[in-house]
Write an enzyme that holds these catalytic residues in place. Structure first.
Site, mmCIF file in Angstrom:
data_model
loop_
_atom_site.group_PDB
_atom_site.id
_atom_site.type_symbol
_atom_site.label_atom_id
_atom_site.label_comp_id
_atom_site.label_asym_id
_atom_site.label_seq_id
_atom_site.Cartn_x
_atom_site.Cartn_y
_atom_site.Cartn_z
ATOM 1 N N LEU A 59 0.788 -1.171 0.013
ATOM 2 C CA LEU A 59 -0.050 0.019 0.060
ATOM 3 C C LEU A 59 0.902 1.300 -0.055
ATOM 4 O O LEU A 59 2.004 1.284 0.414
ATOM 5 C CB LEU A 59 -0.743 0.006 1.200
ATOM 6 C CG LEU A 59 -2.074 -1.033 1.392
ATOM 7 C CD1 LEU A 59 -2.750 -0.892 2.648
ATOM 8 C CD2 LEU A 59 -2.835 -0.779 0.204
ATOM 9 N N ASP A 60 0.496 2.469 -0.573
ATOM 10 C CA ASP A 60 1.167 3.512 -0.670
ATOM 11 C C ASP A 60 1.191 3.866 0.861
ATOM 12 O O ASP A 60 0.573 3.742 1.604
ATOM 13 C CB ASP A 60 0.417 4.586 -1.398
ATOM 14 C CG ASP A 60 0.544 4.296 -3.082
ATOM 15 O OD1 ASP A 60 1.382 3.377 -3.375
ATOM 16 O OD2 ASP A 60 -0.192 4.764 -3.860
ATOM 17 N N ARG A 61 2.438 4.822 0.852
ATOM 18 C CA ARG A 61 2.661 5.213 2.266
ATOM 19 C C ARG A 61 1.467 6.045 3.023
ATOM 20 O O ARG A 61 1.065 5.976 4.075
ATOM 21 C CB ARG A 61 3.933 6.089 2.315
ATOM 22 C CG ARG A 61 4.347 6.582 3.462
ATOM 23 C CD ARG A 61 5.669 7.530 3.985
ATOM 24 N NE ARG A 61 5.847 7.995 5.116
ATOM 25 C CZ ARG A 61 6.902 8.217 5.598
ATOM 26 N NH1 ARG A 61 8.010 7.600 4.943
ATOM 27 N NH2 ARG A 61 7.140 8.647 6.783
ATOM 28 N N VAL A 63 -1.636 5.753 2.470
ATOM 29 C CA VAL A 63 -2.957 4.905 2.655
ATOM 30 C C VAL A 63 -3.064 4.037 3.949
ATOM 31 O O VAL A 63 -1.857 3.296 4.046
ATOM 32 C CB VAL A 63 -2.870 4.096 1.335
ATOM 33 C CG1 VAL A 63 -4.225 3.188 1.198
ATOM 34 C CG2 VAL A 63 -3.100 4.879 -0.150
ATOM 35 N N ARG A 162 -5.017 6.383 -7.932
ATOM 36 C CA ARG A 162 -4.811 7.850 -7.733
ATOM 37 C C ARG A 162 -4.532 8.222 -9.195
ATOM 38 O O ARG A 162 -5.223 9.228 -9.551
ATOM 39 C CB ARG A 162 -3.388 8.090 -6.774
ATOM 40 C CG ARG A 162 -3.747 7.628 -5.408
ATOM 41 C CD ARG A 162 -2.184 7.705 -4.737
ATOM 42 N NE ARG A 162 -1.572 8.684 -4.448
ATOM 43 C CZ ARG A 162 -0.610 9.215 -4.129
ATOM 44 N NH1 ARG A 162 0.215 8.094 -3.383
ATOM 45 N NH2 ARG A 162 -0.102 10.449 -3.656
#
Length: 225
Positions: A59-61, A63, A162
């Protein structure tokens, strides 16, 4: 760091990833989730030596939400195979700025990542480094010029949700990297890993877990949903 454990057995550890925490060590040298969990298990279970913890998806930082780790190499291998066979189902909640083109749709873009800047762009299909990205979305509600939607990923590209929402002209709330310039600096991005379904690596059953986003702006606008 406080990390809620959603499910655990001898093979799996499923947690609720906190926002703004890297999944694994990066150039920031901030405490990352993977090493935190290794240390947590080592102390909690009084384990000698290193603790195995397999990272099978990311997961992106910014999120938060549901994230699966493997506690054995056997589980890591089987989970990775499940991902390759598209047996891992991931669902997200997003708040997008504006109105989405349809109430529900499956959309496809071709994405290119510029590694020097860690920026992803929507490009033409014939771009030499383009990778196909596909997701489905369903609108849940619209309020105050924003849209709450449920998203299912069909591919796992970097920054995929995104960038695809940006490409539709509806960037995610708080995502200043990909188009939302209308909020104050340091506003939290409205993207949450809400639900995951994955075949258990040793049992003949599906593990299905959910996590609710925090009741803070802009999620609180849709608290009745």
């Amino acid at each position: 760091m406080k990390v809620a454990i959603l499910y655990e057995d001898n093979h799996l550890l499923v947690v609720e990833k906190p926002v703004n925490v890297p999944v694994q060590e990066d150039s920031s040298k901030d405490l990352d989730l993977l090493n935190y969990l290794k240390d947590y298990i080592k102390v909690r279970d009084n384990k000698p030596g290193n603790v195995y913890m397999g990272l099978v998806h990311r997961l992106d930082r910014p999120v938060g939400g549901v994230m699966v780790f493997a506690k054995t190499s056997k589980a890591a291998s089987r989970l990775s195979n499940s991902i390759r066979k598209h047996e891992l189902n991931r669902f997200y909640l997003v708040v997008a700025m504006g109105k989405l083109p349809k109430n529900s749709d499956t959309i496809t873009h071709y994405l290119w990542k510029k590694r020097k800047t860690n920026q992803v762009y929507s490009v033409e299909q014939n771009h030499p480094d383009a990778k196909k990205a596909e997701l489905s979305y369903e609108v849940l509600n619209q309020k105050e010029g924003m849209t709450l939607a449920r998203v299912e990923l069909h591919t796992g590209r970097s920054h995929q949700i995104r960038v695809q929402f940006q490409a539709m002209g509806t960037p995610l709330y708080g995502d200043q990297k990909y188009g939302d310039k209308r909020v104050k600096p340091h506003t939290q991005i409205a993207l949450w890993a809400n639900e995951i379904e994955i075949p258990h690596p040793t049992l003949k059953e599906i593990v299905h877990l959910t996590s609710r986003p925090p009741q803070s702006e802009p999620w609180d606008i849709f608290k009745d949903i």
